[in-house]
Design an enzyme around this catalytic site. Structure first.
Site, PDB file in Angstrom:
ATOM      1  N   ASP A  11       0.886  -1.161   0.000  1.00 40.79           N
ATOM      2  CA  ASP A  11       0.000   0.000   0.000  1.00 40.79           C
ATOM      3  C   ASP A  11       0.929   1.217   0.000  1.00 40.79           C
ATOM      4  OD1 ASP A  11      -1.594   2.165   0.660  1.00 40.79           O
ATOM      5  OD2 ASP A  11      -2.636   1.141   2.302  1.00 40.79           O
ATOM      6  N   HIS A  18      -8.596   4.821   2.307  1.00 39.91           N
ATOM      7  CA  HIS A  18      -8.009   3.481   2.145  1.00 39.91           C
ATOM      8  C   HIS A  18      -8.810   2.631   1.158  1.00 39.91           C
ATOM      9  CE1 HIS A  18      -5.043   3.800   5.392  1.00 39.91           C
ATOM     10  NE2 HIS A  18      -5.981   4.398   6.120  1.00 39.91           N
ATOM     11  N   TYR A 233       1.348   0.646  14.739  1.00 40.08           N
ATOM     12  CA  TYR A 233       0.361   0.358  13.715  1.00 40.08           C
ATOM     13  C   TYR A 233       0.554   1.197  12.463  1.00 40.08           C
ATOM     14  CZ  TYR A 233      -3.930  -0.356  11.215  1.00 40.08           C
ATOM     15  OH  TYR A 233      -4.840  -0.663  10.241  1.00 40.08           O
ATOM     16  N   LYS A 236      -3.189  -2.812   8.326  1.00 43.11           N
ATOM     17  CA  LYS A 236      -3.219  -4.280   8.354  1.00 43.11           C
ATOM     18  C   LYS A 236      -2.355  -4.836   7.238  1.00 43.11           C
ATOM     19  CE  LYS A 236      -5.781  -6.150  11.581  1.00 43.11           C
ATOM     20  NZ  LYS A 236      -5.058  -6.842  12.616  1.00 43.11           N
TER      21      LYS A 236
HETATM   22  P1  13P Z   1      -5.171  -0.536   4.950  1.00 48.09           P
HETATM   23  O1  13P Z   1      -4.369  -1.480   5.808  1.00 48.09           O
HETATM   24  O2  13P Z   1      -5.805  -1.240   3.804  1.00 48.09           O
HETATM   25  O3  13P Z   1      -4.353   0.641   4.535  1.00 48.09           O
HETATM   26  O4  13P Z   1      -6.386  -0.012   5.831  1.00 48.09           O
HETATM   27  C1  13P Z   1      -6.122   0.669   7.020  1.00 48.09           C
HETATM   28  C2  13P Z   1      -7.341   1.199   7.710  1.00 48.09           C
HETATM   29  O5  13P Z   1      -7.179   1.793   8.743  1.00 48.09           O
HETATM   30  C3  13P Z   1      -8.686   0.991   7.145  1.00 48.09           C
HETATM   31  O6  13P Z   1      -9.678   1.616   7.911  1.00 48.09           O
HETATM   32 MG    MG Z   2      -4.207   2.059   3.205  1.00 45.40          MG
HETATM   33 MG    MG Z   3      -4.857  -2.258   2.215  1.00 48.00          MG
END
Ligand code: 13P
Ligand code: MG
Ligand code: MG
Ligand code: 13P
Length: 370
Positions: A11, A18, A233, A236
Protein backbone atom coordinates in the site's frame (compact mmCIF):
# COMPACT_ATOMS: atom_id res chain seq x y z
CA UNK A 1 12.69 -25.91 -16.36
CA UNK A 2 11.83 -24.36 -13.02
CA UNK A 3 9.67 -21.27 -12.88
CA UNK A 4 9.40 -18.82 -10.01
CA UNK A 5 6.21 -16.88 -9.43
CA UNK A 6 6.50 -13.85 -7.14
CA UNK A 7 3.52 -11.85 -5.92
CA UNK A 8 4.75 -8.76 -4.10
CA UNK A 9 2.39 -6.04 -2.86
CA UNK A 10 2.34 -2.80 -0.95
CA UNK A 11 0.00 0.00 0.00
CA UNK A 12 1.85 3.10 -1.19
CA UNK A 13 -1.14 5.42 -0.97
CA UNK A 14 -4.93 5.06 -0.96
CA UNK A 15 -7.44 6.72 -3.27
CA UNK A 16 -9.46 8.14 -1.60
CA UNK A 17 -8.72 7.24 2.02
CA UNK A 18 -8.01 3.48 2.15
CA UNK A 19 -10.50 2.55 -0.59
CA UNK A 20 -8.57 1.89 -3.79
CA UNK A 21 -5.36 2.34 -5.83
CA UNK A 22 -5.17 5.38 -8.13
CA UNK A 23 -4.70 4.42 -11.83
CA UNK A 24 -1.53 6.55 -12.06
CA UNK A 25 0.18 4.18 -9.59
CA UNK A 26 -0.82 1.23 -11.75
CA UNK A 27 0.70 3.04 -14.75
CA UNK A 28 4.02 3.52 -12.95
CA UNK A 29 4.11 -0.18 -12.04
CA UNK A 30 3.16 -1.21 -15.57
CA UNK A 31 6.03 0.86 -17.00
CA UNK A 32 8.63 -0.48 -14.56
CA UNK A 33 7.67 -4.11 -15.04
CA UNK A 34 7.44 -3.74 -18.81
CA UNK A 35 11.04 -2.51 -18.80
CA UNK A 36 12.16 -5.39 -16.56
CA UNK A 37 10.49 -7.81 -18.98
CA UNK A 38 12.28 -6.21 -21.94
CA UNK A 39 15.56 -6.51 -20.02
CA UNK A 40 14.69 -10.20 -19.39
CA UNK A 41 14.91 -9.97 -15.62
CA UNK A 42 11.34 -11.28 -15.53
CA UNK A 43 9.53 -13.44 -18.08
CA UNK A 44 6.06 -12.02 -17.59
CA UNK A 45 4.01 -9.88 -15.20
CA UNK A 46 0.61 -8.47 -14.33
CA UNK A 47 -0.17 -5.37 -12.31
CA UNK A 48 -3.34 -5.67 -10.25
CA UNK A 49 -5.02 -3.91 -7.37
CA UNK A 50 -6.98 -5.15 -4.38
CA UNK A 51 -8.49 -2.33 -2.35
CA UNK A 52 -5.66 0.12 -1.67
CA UNK A 53 -2.93 -2.45 -2.30
CA UNK A 54 -0.79 -2.36 -5.45
CA UNK A 55 -0.02 -5.91 -6.60
CA UNK A 56 2.97 -6.96 -8.71
CA UNK A 57 2.66 -10.49 -10.05
CA UNK A 58 5.87 -11.60 -11.77
CA UNK A 59 7.21 -14.82 -13.28
CA UNK A 60 10.92 -15.44 -13.78
CA UNK A 61 13.63 -18.08 -13.51
CA UNK A 62 15.71 -16.53 -10.72
CA UNK A 63 14.33 -18.49 -7.74
CA UNK A 64 12.70 -17.20 -4.54
CA UNK A 65 14.24 -14.31 -2.60
CA UNK A 66 16.10 -13.11 -5.67
CA UNK A 67 17.80 -9.80 -4.97
CA UNK A 68 17.19 -8.30 -8.41
CA UNK A 69 13.50 -9.21 -8.51
CA UNK A 70 12.94 -7.92 -4.97
CA UNK A 71 14.81 -4.74 -5.79
CA UNK A 72 12.66 -4.28 -8.89
CA UNK A 73 9.53 -4.50 -6.71
CA UNK A 74 11.02 -2.16 -4.10
CA UNK A 75 12.05 0.45 -6.68
CA UNK A 76 8.64 0.20 -8.37
CA UNK A 77 6.90 0.89 -5.05
CA UNK A 78 9.34 3.76 -4.43
CA UNK A 79 8.48 5.35 -7.78
CA UNK A 80 4.75 4.82 -7.18
CA UNK A 81 5.19 6.47 -3.77
CA UNK A 82 6.57 9.59 -5.48
CA UNK A 83 3.44 9.80 -7.63
CA UNK A 84 1.27 9.11 -4.57
CA UNK A 85 2.97 11.98 -2.74
CA UNK A 86 2.42 14.31 -5.68
CA UNK A 87 -1.29 13.41 -5.76
CA UNK A 88 -1.36 13.64 -1.95
CA UNK A 89 -2.92 10.17 -1.82
CA UNK A 90 -3.80 8.88 1.60
CA UNK A 91 -0.90 7.37 3.54
CA UNK A 92 1.57 7.80 0.67
CA UNK A 93 4.38 5.30 1.23
CA UNK A 94 2.41 3.63 4.06
CA UNK A 95 4.09 0.24 3.71
CA UNK A 96 7.59 1.47 2.83
CA UNK A 97 9.11 1.03 6.25
CA UNK A 98 12.81 1.15 5.36
CA UNK A 99 14.77 3.96 3.78
CA UNK A 100 16.96 1.85 1.52
CA UNK A 101 16.77 -1.59 -0.06
CA UNK A 102 18.96 -4.13 1.70
CA UNK A 103 18.90 -7.25 -0.49
CA UNK A 104 15.50 -8.75 0.34
CA UNK A 105 12.07 -7.16 0.48
CA UNK A 106 10.95 -9.32 3.43
CA UNK A 107 10.76 -7.33 6.64
CA UNK A 108 10.78 -4.00 4.79
CA UNK A 109 7.01 -3.48 4.74
CA UNK A 110 5.68 -4.94 1.45
CA UNK A 111 4.13 -8.43 1.55
CA UNK A 112 5.26 -11.31 -0.64
CA UNK A 113 4.26 -14.84 -1.63
CA UNK A 114 6.69 -16.71 -3.84
CA UNK A 115 7.19 -20.22 -5.10
CA UNK A 116 9.61 -22.00 -7.40
CA UNK A 117 8.52 -25.24 -9.04
CA UNK A 118 8.86 -27.45 -12.10
CA UNK A 119 6.16 -26.53 -14.61
CA UNK A 120 3.89 -29.45 -15.39
CA UNK A 121 2.38 -30.20 -18.80
CA UNK A 122 -0.43 -27.84 -17.81
CA UNK A 123 0.06 -25.58 -14.82
CA UNK A 124 -3.03 -23.74 -13.49
CA UNK A 125 -2.19 -21.14 -10.83
CA UNK A 126 -4.46 -18.78 -8.89
CA UNK A 127 -3.25 -15.56 -7.26
CA UNK A 128 -5.41 -14.47 -4.32
CA UNK A 129 -5.20 -10.92 -3.01
CA UNK A 130 -6.99 -9.65 0.11
CA UNK A 131 -7.52 -6.17 1.49
CA UNK A 132 -8.45 -5.05 5.04
CA UNK A 133 -7.37 -8.20 6.81
CA UNK A 134 -4.42 -10.24 8.14
CA UNK A 135 -2.44 -13.28 6.87
CA UNK A 136 -4.40 -15.65 9.15
CA UNK A 137 -7.46 -14.90 6.98
CA UNK A 138 -6.01 -17.50 4.58
CA UNK A 139 -5.91 -20.27 7.21
CA UNK A 140 -9.51 -21.40 6.81
CA UNK A 141 -9.65 -21.42 2.98
CA UNK A 142 -6.19 -23.04 2.60
CA UNK A 143 -7.13 -25.67 5.19
CA UNK A 144 -10.35 -26.31 3.27
CA UNK A 145 -8.57 -26.67 -0.10
CA UNK A 146 -5.82 -29.04 1.05
CA UNK A 147 -7.26 -30.83 4.10
CA UNK A 148 -11.05 -30.74 4.23
CA UNK A 149 -12.88 -33.57 2.46
CA UNK A 150 -16.08 -31.51 2.75
CA UNK A 151 -14.54 -28.89 0.47
CA UNK A 152 -12.20 -30.93 -1.72
CA UNK A 153 -13.75 -34.12 -2.91
CA UNK A 154 -10.43 -34.96 -4.60
CA UNK A 155 -9.04 -35.79 -1.15
CA UNK A 156 -11.60 -38.61 -1.05
CA UNK A 157 -11.96 -39.73 -4.67
CA UNK A 158 -8.74 -38.80 -6.50
CA UNK A 159 -5.99 -41.38 -5.81
CA UNK A 160 -3.33 -38.70 -6.50
CA UNK A 161 -4.71 -36.44 -3.69
CA UNK A 162 -5.75 -39.18 -1.30
CA UNK A 163 -2.54 -39.20 0.76
CA UNK A 164 -3.06 -35.59 1.80
CA UNK A 165 -0.61 -32.72 2.07
CA UNK A 166 2.14 -31.33 4.28
CA UNK A 167 1.59 -27.94 5.91
CA UNK A 168 4.28 -25.46 6.99
CA UNK A 169 2.86 -23.41 9.86
CA UNK A 170 4.47 -20.30 11.30
CA UNK A 171 4.16 -18.93 14.80
CA UNK A 172 4.37 -15.26 13.81
CA UNK A 173 4.81 -14.06 17.39
CA UNK A 174 7.84 -16.20 18.19
CA UNK A 175 9.16 -16.54 14.62
CA UNK A 176 9.18 -20.35 14.70
CA UNK A 177 7.76 -22.90 12.29
CA UNK A 178 6.52 -26.47 12.32
CA UNK A 179 5.66 -28.96 9.53
CA UNK A 180 2.50 -31.01 10.01
CA UNK A 181 0.86 -33.71 7.94
CA UNK A 182 -2.81 -33.84 7.02
CA UNK A 183 -4.90 -35.90 7.52
CA UNK A 184 -2.73 -37.74 10.12
CA UNK A 185 -2.25 -34.75 12.41
CA UNK A 186 -5.37 -32.85 11.47
CA UNK A 187 -6.79 -32.24 14.94
CA UNK A 188 -3.46 -30.99 16.32
CA UNK A 189 -2.99 -28.85 13.25
CA UNK A 190 -6.42 -27.28 13.73
CA UNK A 191 -5.52 -26.51 17.35
CA UNK A 192 -2.86 -24.21 15.91
CA UNK A 193 -4.35 -22.76 12.73
CA UNK A 194 -7.74 -22.09 14.34
CA UNK A 195 -5.83 -19.44 16.34
CA UNK A 196 -5.31 -17.46 13.15
CA UNK A 197 -3.86 -14.29 14.64
CA UNK A 198 -0.77 -16.24 15.74
CA UNK A 199 -0.40 -19.47 13.75
CA UNK A 200 -0.39 -18.90 10.02
CA UNK A 201 -0.14 -21.39 7.16
CA UNK A 202 2.94 -20.33 5.19
CA UNK A 203 3.19 -23.09 2.56
CA UNK A 204 1.59 -26.37 1.56
CA UNK A 205 3.59 -29.20 -0.06
CA UNK A 206 2.72 -32.46 -1.81
CA UNK A 207 3.78 -35.51 0.19
CA UNK A 208 6.74 -37.80 -0.60
CA UNK A 209 6.11 -40.58 -3.07
CA UNK A 210 3.30 -38.86 -4.95
CA UNK A 211 2.91 -37.49 -8.44
CA UNK A 212 4.64 -34.19 -7.66
CA UNK A 213 8.05 -33.27 -6.16
CA UNK A 214 7.55 -33.04 -2.39
CA UNK A 215 9.88 -30.06 -2.01
CA UNK A 216 8.03 -27.80 -4.47
CA UNK A 217 5.14 -25.92 -2.85
CA UNK A 218 1.56 -26.18 -4.03
CA UNK A 219 0.62 -22.98 -2.15
CA UNK A 220 2.41 -20.04 -0.54
CA UNK A 221 0.99 -17.25 1.61
CA UNK A 222 2.47 -13.89 2.62
CA UNK A 223 3.01 -13.70 6.37
CA UNK A 224 4.50 -10.27 6.85
CA UNK A 225 3.13 -8.83 10.04
CA UNK A 226 3.35 -5.10 9.53
CA UNK A 227 2.80 -3.91 13.03
CA UNK A 228 5.53 -6.18 14.36
CA UNK A 229 7.95 -4.96 11.75
CA UNK A 230 7.26 -1.33 12.39
CA UNK A 231 6.70 -1.52 16.14
CA UNK A 232 3.55 0.50 15.72
CA UNK A 233 0.36 0.36 13.71
CA UNK A 234 0.82 1.26 10.06
CA UNK A 235 -2.10 -0.65 8.52
CA UNK A 236 -3.22 -4.28 8.35
CA UNK A 237 -1.12 -6.70 6.39
CA UNK A 238 -3.58 -7.36 3.58
CA UNK A 239 -2.15 -10.75 2.61
CA UNK A 240 -1.71 -12.51 -0.74
CA UNK A 241 -1.36 -16.15 -1.75
CA UNK A 242 -0.45 -18.31 -4.74
CA UNK A 243 -2.12 -21.68 -5.22
CA UNK A 244 -1.40 -24.29 -7.93
CA UNK A 245 -4.16 -26.65 -9.01
CA UNK A 246 -5.14 -29.90 -10.76
CA UNK A 247 -3.34 -33.18 -11.49
CA UNK A 248 -2.46 -34.28 -7.96
CA UNK A 249 -3.56 -30.99 -6.38
CA UNK A 250 -7.04 -29.62 -5.63
CA UNK A 251 -8.95 -28.77 -8.83
CA UNK A 252 -9.39 -25.07 -9.63
CA UNK A 253 -13.07 -25.36 -8.66
CA UNK A 254 -12.12 -26.87 -5.29
CA UNK A 255 -9.63 -24.06 -4.72
CA UNK A 256 -12.31 -21.43 -5.38
CA UNK A 257 -14.98 -23.31 -3.43
CA UNK A 258 -12.98 -22.59 -0.27
CA UNK A 259 -14.13 -18.94 -0.56
CA UNK A 260 -17.85 -19.72 -0.95
CA UNK A 261 -18.34 -19.18 2.77
CA UNK A 262 -17.65 -15.55 3.83
CA UNK A 263 -15.85 -16.35 7.08
CA UNK A 264 -15.11 -13.74 9.74
CA UNK A 265 -11.66 -12.19 9.60
CA UNK A 266 -10.05 -9.39 11.56
CA UNK A 267 -9.19 -6.10 9.93
CA UNK A 268 -11.85 -3.88 8.35
CA UNK A 269 -12.12 -0.33 9.75
CA UNK A 270 -8.85 0.82 11.37
CA UNK A 271 -7.66 -2.79 11.35
CA UNK A 272 -9.68 -3.27 14.52
CA UNK A 273 -12.90 -5.09 13.63
CA UNK A 274 -14.14 -8.55 12.72
CA UNK A 275 -16.09 -8.82 9.49
CA UNK A 276 -16.91 -11.22 6.65
CA UNK A 277 -14.44 -11.83 3.83
CA UNK A 278 -16.27 -11.04 0.57
CA UNK A 279 -15.01 -12.57 -2.71
CA UNK A 280 -15.39 -9.96 -5.49
CA UNK A 281 -14.47 -9.19 -9.10
CA UNK A 282 -11.42 -7.02 -9.89
CA UNK A 283 -13.78 -4.12 -10.55
CA UNK A 284 -15.44 -4.49 -7.16
CA UNK A 285 -12.20 -4.74 -5.19
CA UNK A 286 -12.84 -1.41 -3.50
CA UNK A 287 -13.25 -1.09 0.24
CA UNK A 288 -16.08 1.39 0.76
CA UNK A 289 -18.48 0.41 3.53
CA UNK A 290 -16.74 1.11 6.84
CA UNK A 291 -13.54 0.70 4.75
CA UNK A 292 -14.68 -2.78 3.82
CA UNK A 293 -16.00 -5.31 4.26
CA UNK A 294 -12.67 -7.16 3.85
CA UNK A 295 -12.35 -8.39 0.28
CA UNK A 296 -10.56 -11.03 -1.76
CA UNK A 297 -9.96 -11.24 -5.50
CA UNK A 298 -8.68 -14.22 -7.47
CA UNK A 299 -6.67 -13.97 -10.69
CA UNK A 300 -6.43 -17.25 -12.60
CA UNK A 301 -3.63 -18.18 -15.03
CA UNK A 302 -2.16 -21.08 -16.97
CA UNK A 303 1.61 -20.91 -16.86
CA UNK A 304 3.34 -21.61 -20.15
CA UNK A 305 7.15 -21.65 -19.88
CA UNK A 306 6.92 -18.77 -17.45
CA UNK A 307 4.31 -16.92 -19.49
CA UNK A 308 1.30 -15.91 -17.35
CA UNK A 309 -1.60 -16.74 -19.64
CA UNK A 310 -4.47 -14.73 -18.17
CA UNK A 311 -5.73 -13.28 -15.95
CA UNK A 312 -9.19 -14.70 -15.62
CA UNK A 313 -11.21 -12.75 -13.02
CA UNK A 314 -12.34 -15.81 -11.06
CA UNK A 315 -14.90 -14.27 -8.67
CA UNK A 316 -16.59 -12.27 -11.45
CA UNK A 317 -19.25 -14.94 -11.55
CA UNK A 318 -22.91 -15.10 -10.43
CA UNK A 319 -22.01 -18.41 -8.73
CA UNK A 320 -20.51 -16.22 -5.98
CA UNK A 321 -23.52 -13.86 -5.72
CA UNK A 322 -25.00 -15.88 -2.89
CA UNK A 323 -21.70 -15.68 -0.96
CA UNK A 324 -21.65 -11.91 -1.49
CA UNK A 325 -25.25 -11.57 -0.32
CA UNK A 326 -24.43 -13.57 2.78
CA UNK A 327 -21.37 -11.34 3.34
CA UNK A 328 -23.58 -8.26 3.09
CA UNK A 329 -25.97 -9.64 5.68
CA UNK A 330 -23.12 -10.58 8.00
CA UNK A 331 -21.60 -7.11 7.50
CA UNK A 332 -24.89 -5.53 8.55
CA UNK A 333 -25.22 -7.87 11.54
CA UNK A 334 -21.67 -7.18 12.71
CA UNK A 335 -21.95 -3.40 12.19
CA UNK A 336 -24.95 -3.25 14.49
CA UNK A 337 -22.67 -4.18 17.39
CA UNK A 338 -21.10 -0.73 17.02
CA UNK A 339 -18.19 -0.38 19.44
CA UNK A 340 -18.82 -3.75 21.09
CA UNK A 341 -16.95 -7.03 20.76
CA UNK A 342 -16.97 -9.33 18.87
CA UNK A 343 -17.32 -6.75 16.07
CA UNK A 344 -14.59 -4.67 17.66
CA UNK A 345 -11.50 -6.81 18.22
CA UNK A 346 -10.46 -7.82 21.73
CA UNK A 347 -8.07 -5.30 23.28
CA UNK A 348 -4.89 -7.28 22.64
CA UNK A 349 -5.62 -7.56 18.89
CA UNK A 350 -6.59 -3.96 18.29
CA UNK A 351 -4.31 -1.84 16.18
CA UNK A 352 -5.56 1.43 17.63
CA UNK A 353 -6.58 2.10 21.16
CA UNK A 354 -7.57 5.07 23.26
CA UNK A 355 -7.67 2.85 26.33
CA UNK A 356 -4.40 3.96 27.98
CA UNK A 357 -5.56 7.57 27.71
CA UNK A 358 -9.01 6.75 29.05
CA UNK A 359 -7.50 4.72 31.91
CA UNK A 360 -5.11 7.51 32.72
CA UNK A 361 -7.95 9.99 33.09
CA UNK A 362 -9.93 7.60 35.28
CA UNK A 363 -7.07 6.26 37.41
CA UNK A 364 -7.95 8.30 40.50
CA UNK A 365 -11.63 7.43 40.23
CA UNK A 366 -11.24 3.62 40.26
CA UNK A 367 -11.91 2.06 43.71
CA UNK A 368 -11.43 -1.54 44.84
CA UNK A 369 -14.75 -3.29 45.19
CA UNK A 370 -13.83 -5.04 48.45
P1 13P B 1 -5.17 -0.54 4.95
O1 13P B 1 -4.37 -1.48 5.81
O2 13P B 1 -5.80 -1.24 3.80
O3 13P B 1 -4.35 0.64 4.53
O4 13P B 1 -6.39 -0.01 5.83
C1 13P B 1 -6.12 0.67 7.02
C2 13P B 1 -7.34 1.20 7.71
O5 13P B 1 -7.18 1.79 8.74
C3 13P B 1 -8.69 0.99 7.14
O6 13P B 1 -9.68 1.62 7.91
MG1 MG C 1 -4.21 2.06 3.20
MG1 MG D 1 -4.86 -2.26 2.21
P1 13P E 1 -7.25 -33.34 -12.61
O1 13P E 1 -7.19 -34.82 -12.54
O2 13P E 1 -6.47 -32.73 -13.73
O3 13P E 1 -6.94 -32.70 -11.28
O4 13P E 1 -8.80 -32.96 -13.00
C1 13P E 1 -9.86 -33.17 -12.11
C2 13P E 1 -10.91 -32.14 -12.38
O5 13P E 1 -10.72 -31.23 -13.13
C3 13P E 1 -12.17 -32.25 -11.61
O6 13P E 1 -12.82 -31.02 -11.54
Amino acid sequence: MKTTVSLIKADVGGFPGHVSVHPDLMDVAEKELMRAKAEQLIIDYHVLRAGDDLQLLMSHSNGCDNKDVHELAWNTFKKATEVAKDLKLYGAGQDMLSDAFSGNIRGMGPGSAEMEFTERKAEPIIAFMMDKTEPGAFNLPIYKMFASPENTSGLVIDPSCHNGFRFEIWDIMEHKRVFMNAPEELYSMLALIGAKSRYVIKRVFPKEGGKLPANEPAAAISTDKLYQIAGEYVGKDDPVALVRGQSGLPAVGEILEAFAFPHLVSGWMRGSHNGPLMPVSFENAICTRFDGPPRVIAAGFQLSNGRLVGPMDMFDDPAFDYTRRMAQEIAEYMRRHGAFEPHRLPLEDMEYTTLPGVMNKLKDRFRYIG
